[in-house]
Design an enzyme around this catalytic site. Structure first.
Site, PDB file in Angstrom:
ATOM      1  CD  GLU A 249      -2.651  -0.909   2.845  1.00 50.59           C
ATOM      2  OE1 GLU A 249      -2.550  -0.074   3.487  1.00 50.59           O
ATOM      3  OE2 GLU A 249      -3.359  -1.909   2.693  1.00 50.59           O
ATOM      4  CE  LYS A 251       5.029   5.381   6.947  1.00 51.37           C
ATOM      5  NZ  LYS A 251       4.789   6.960   7.564  1.00 51.37           N
ATOM      6  CG  PHE A 342      -4.747   1.962   6.692  1.00 51.86           C
ATOM      7  CD1 PHE A 342      -4.614   1.262   7.699  1.00 51.86           C
ATOM      8  CD2 PHE A 342      -4.305   3.123   6.676  1.00 51.86           C
ATOM      9  CE1 PHE A 342      -4.069   1.663   8.482  1.00 51.86           C
ATOM     10  CE2 PHE A 342      -4.286   3.973   7.683  1.00 51.86           C
ATOM     11  CZ  PHE A 342      -3.739   2.903   8.747  1.00 51.86           C
ATOM     12  NE  ARG A 418       7.408   1.722  16.529  1.00 49.52           N
ATOM     13  CZ  ARG A 418       6.913   2.432  15.415  1.00 49.52           C
ATOM     14  NH1 ARG A 418       7.365   2.475  14.025  1.00 49.52           N
ATOM     15  NH2 ARG A 418       6.850   3.856  16.061  1.00 49.52           N
ATOM     16  CE  LYS A 424       8.782   2.724  10.011  1.00 44.45           C
ATOM     17  NZ  LYS A 424       8.911   4.516  11.059  1.00 44.45           N
TER      18      LYS A 424
HETATM   19  P1  ATP Z   1       9.051   7.576  10.668  1.00 42.86           P
HETATM   20  O1  ATP Z   1       8.660   8.300  12.529  1.00 42.86           O
HETATM   21  O2  ATP Z   1      10.049   6.860  10.527  1.00 42.86           O
HETATM   22  O3  ATP Z   1       8.804   9.334  10.462  1.00 42.86           O
HETATM   23  P2  ATP Z   1       6.245   7.866  10.739  1.00 42.86           P
HETATM   24  O4  ATP Z   1       6.302   9.336  11.354  1.00 42.86           O
HETATM   25  O5  ATP Z   1       5.376   7.535   9.197  1.00 42.86           O
HETATM   26  O6  ATP Z   1       7.843   7.462  10.340  1.00 42.86           O
HETATM   27  P3  ATP Z   1       5.343   5.184  11.790  1.00 42.86           P
HETATM   28  O7  ATP Z   1       4.481   4.299  12.935  1.00 42.86           O
HETATM   29  O8  ATP Z   1       7.033   5.330  11.355  1.00 42.86           O
HETATM   30  O9  ATP Z   1       5.828   7.242  11.906  1.00 42.86           O
HETATM   31  O10 ATP Z   1       4.689   4.848  10.678  1.00 42.86           O
HETATM   32  C1  ATP Z   1       3.417   4.345   9.835  1.00 42.86           C
HETATM   33  C2  ATP Z   1       1.887   5.689   9.960  1.00 42.86           C
HETATM   34  O11 ATP Z   1       2.602   5.968   8.460  1.00 42.86           O
HETATM   35  C3  ATP Z   1       1.024   4.947  10.547  1.00 42.86           C
HETATM   36  O12 ATP Z   1       0.427   5.118  12.103  1.00 42.86           O
HETATM   37  C4  ATP Z   1       0.039   5.932   9.545  1.00 42.86           C
HETATM   38  O13 ATP Z   1      -0.414   7.265  10.354  1.00 42.86           O
HETATM   39  C5  ATP Z   1       0.975   6.021   8.721  1.00 42.86           C
HETATM   40  N1  ATP Z   1       0.027   5.516   7.337  1.00 42.86           N
HETATM   41  C6  ATP Z   1       0.429   6.264   5.899  1.00 42.86           C
HETATM   42  N2  ATP Z   1       0.051   4.949   5.399  1.00 42.86           N
HETATM   43  C7  ATP Z   1      -0.422   4.135   6.386  1.00 42.86           C
HETATM   44  C8  ATP Z   1      -1.062   3.174   5.337  1.00 42.86           C
HETATM   45  N3  ATP Z   1      -1.234   2.370   4.151  1.00 42.86           N
HETATM   46  N4  ATP Z   1      -1.067   1.423   6.706  1.00 42.86           N
HETATM   47  C9  ATP Z   1      -0.792   2.129   7.483  1.00 42.86           C
HETATM   48  N5  ATP Z   1      -0.426   2.706   8.125  1.00 42.86           N
HETATM   49  C10 ATP Z   1      -0.785   4.171   7.547  1.00 42.86           C
END
Ligand code: ATP
Length: 559
Positions: A249, A251, A342, A418, A424
């Site tokens: 999917e 992001k 999602f 997590r 991701k």
């Molecule tokens: P980082 O901390 O590396 O900057 P981030 O701030 O985006 O990454 P993470 O927890 O690493 O935070 O990434 C997960 C987040 O991505 C989720 O909490 C959600 O908000 C977002 N996200 C975007 N698209 C999707 C998707 N298709 N499925 C799940 N989560 C998604």
């Protein structure tokens, strides 16, 4: 139960930083707790964590209350506060003094403390300040010095006894289960807590045993801790973790929203469990119109889009919509959002957590009616083909998305973790989420405001500073978070002032970029960022989400 019992526990907890010892102290205490809701007091609250109501008590009101119940003038109390820097200790000193002369017998009941604190939270409107003052003074007048200290610290949201989620969880496990089962029970209690976010309820259910805990269900209308991904740098790694084929999917660069319909109303929660329903009536309307079902809990990313170009806008552009509770109508027009659903957690009276992701996605396809610029399912394709996925990744980046999410099709939804059910993949950027622990007043054209910030990461559950950042925020309104706004956010959090420097409660999370990270004795982490700059204020993040020193060391040139 006497409030003094709590005071003894607070003292014991404050007396150690060791997690095991804290959990032991709590376990002993929790065995004899008379009312499950009193468990909130251990964290300086009278409600569950997700309840956003606050005491709303200012230092000034506390000074008045101490003055009234100690018989000392407000001027004298203020003077002692300036000297000591902690109103809890001022109360302890002044109430303690008084007690000795009035042969106080120490009979303050926990019920009384709890009910006055609860009232303080709900009083509003005309005459509320006087009513609040009376409630606090009543408690103080019946309190010993130590009791007064902890009552004041509770009121000012500054209990400082260090009871994090995991420690309270371990305390509950220690209170109700045999040592041999602790490891397993910690997992089970945590899993249960992540579903309902209320320690009083968890306490009650845990007292009934393991079976009751495992049977616990998500409750629509309540926030839930969302499932989080782990990071991979290569597709092979993703295949190893998620299996073949995977769901792939986009992001999206928005913010996470749990959409919860309990059958009566729709409530929206952020990843931090904040209720943002008021800020997004447009999202509520859209969901009402385009999602079928008596009740449900959906997991989504809400993204801003630009209706002129039809493209998504970066997070910073819509972050204002999370913060502002007024002028909502104008913001809806200026900063429209689209919901990318999602995942689904609950549907028509039943949790679907344990269904496979494949099945959950099918359910979503049945109940969500995709509608342009309003709501859609996250763009997805299922594949085991490395080349095709790589192309999808490149296209996602081209379209301005942050990267891709890869998901295990057979996995359950595991709240709060997590876990490797989702991974991701995104390009490496020098960007760390850090918490502001201190600040300095500016000079020259920035004089008068807090415009430079000490930022910290975490190390074994503590905060350690890693730099001072004074660039990146905006001078003018309308372009993103301004210095003025940051000043406003930080002021109520000040706990200590020392010349131009202040120390603040660690609450505000910011994303910071930098050129590199070097070893440095100047900060408590032992590292410092060079040329740091704030890229975003993250109102949707809390301190659990900030960077860990371990990861920072990995990106540092000096290992
Ligand atoms: P980082 O901390 O590396 O900057 P981030 O701030 O985006 O990454 P993470 O927890 O690493 O935070 O990434 C997960 C987040 O991505 C989720 O909490 C959600 O908000 C977002 N996200 C975007 N698209 C999707 C998707 N298709 N499925 C799940 N989560 C998604």
């Amino acid at each position: 139960m006497l409030y003094n019992e709590f005071v003894k526990v607070y003292d014991a907890l404050a007396g150690t930083t060791r997690k095991l010892e804290k959990a032991d102290i709590l376990a002993g205490f929790l065995k004899k707790l008379k009312e499950s809701k009193w468990i909130y007091l251990l964290r300086g609250r009278v409600t569950a964590d997700y309840d956003e109501r606050v005491f709303g008590i200012s230092n000034q009101l506390v000074i008045k209350a101490i003055s009234r119940s100690s018989g000392e003038s407000e001027k004298y109390v203020t003077g002692r506060f300036r000297k000591i820097g902690d109103l809890g200790e001022v109360a302890e000193e002044l109430m303690g003094k008084k007690r000795q002369s009035t042969l106080f017998s120490g009979k303050l009941q926990t019920t009384k403390v709890f009910s006055n604190l609860q009232k303080l939270m709900i009083i509003e409107g005309k005459g509320s300040v006087d009513k609040k003052l009376a409630l606090i003074a009543e408690l103080l007048s019946n309190a010993s010095g130590k009791e007064a200290k902890y009552i004041i610290r509770t009121l000012l949201n500054d209990l400082r006894v260090g009871v994090a989620d995991a420690i309270l969880r371990d305390g509950i496990v220690g209170a109700f289960f045999k040592k041999d089962d602790w490891k397993e029970m910690k997992e089970i209690v945590e899993e249960a807590y992540d579903k309902i976010n209320d320690f009083a309820e968890i306490y009650d259910i845990a007292s009934k045993g393991k079976k009751a805990l495992t049977k616990l269900e998500v409750k629509p209308g309540r926030p839930i801790k969302v499932m989080l991904p782990v990071k991979v740098n290569e597709l092979e790694e993703a295949f190893r973790i998620c299996g073949k084929p995977m769901a792939v999917e986009h992001k999206y660069d928005g913010f996470r929203v749990i959409i919860s319909n309990d059958g009566k109303k729709i409530t929206l929660f952020t990843r931090r469990l904040d209720n943002v329903t008021k800020q997004f009536p447009d999202v509520v309307e859209t969901v009402k119109k385009y999602v079928k079902g008596k009740n449900y809990v959906l997991d989504s990313e809400v993204v801003g889009y630009d209706f002129k170009t039809g493209k998504a806008r970066p997070f910073e552009a819509i972050s204002q919509r999370i913060k502002r509770k007024y002028e909502v109508d104008r913001l809806i027009k200026e900063l429209p959002v689209e919901i990318n659903v999602f995942d689904i957690i609950y549907y028509n009276g039943k949790s679907v957590l344990l269904d496979s992701f494949r099945k959950r996605r099918k359910l979503l396809e049945r109940i969500v009616k995709p509608t342009k610029n309003k709501i859609r399912l996250s763009k997805q394709f299922v594949s085991d083909n490395k080349k095709k996925i790589e192309k999808f990744y490149k296209d996602a980046l081209k379209q301005g998305e942050e990267g891709i999410m890869l998901k295990n099709l057979n996995a359950v939804y595991r709240p709060g973790r997590r876990v490797g059910y989702i991974v991701k993949m995104k390009p490496v950027v020098n960007d760390l989420d850090l918490v502001i622990t201190g600040a300095e007043y500016g000079t020259g054209k920035r004089a008068g405001g807090l415009t430079s910030y000490y930022v910290a990461c975490k190390k074994n559950g503590e905060f350690v500073e890693i730099g001072r950042v004074s660039s990146g925020l905006k001078e003018k309104e309308g372009m993103g978070t301004t210095y003025k706004e940051m000043d406003k956010l930080l002021r109520p959090l000040i706990v200590k002032t020392d010349g131009r420097k202040v120390r603040v409660k660690p609450k505000i999370v910011v994303s910071v970029t930098y050129q590199n990270i070097q070893k440095s004795p100047g900060y408590s982490s032992g590292y410092a960022m060079r040329f740091p700059r704030i890229t975003h204020y993250r109102p949707d993040r809390n301190t659990e989400d900030i960077a860990d020193l371990k990861d920072i060391k990995m990106v540092s040139r000096d290992k």
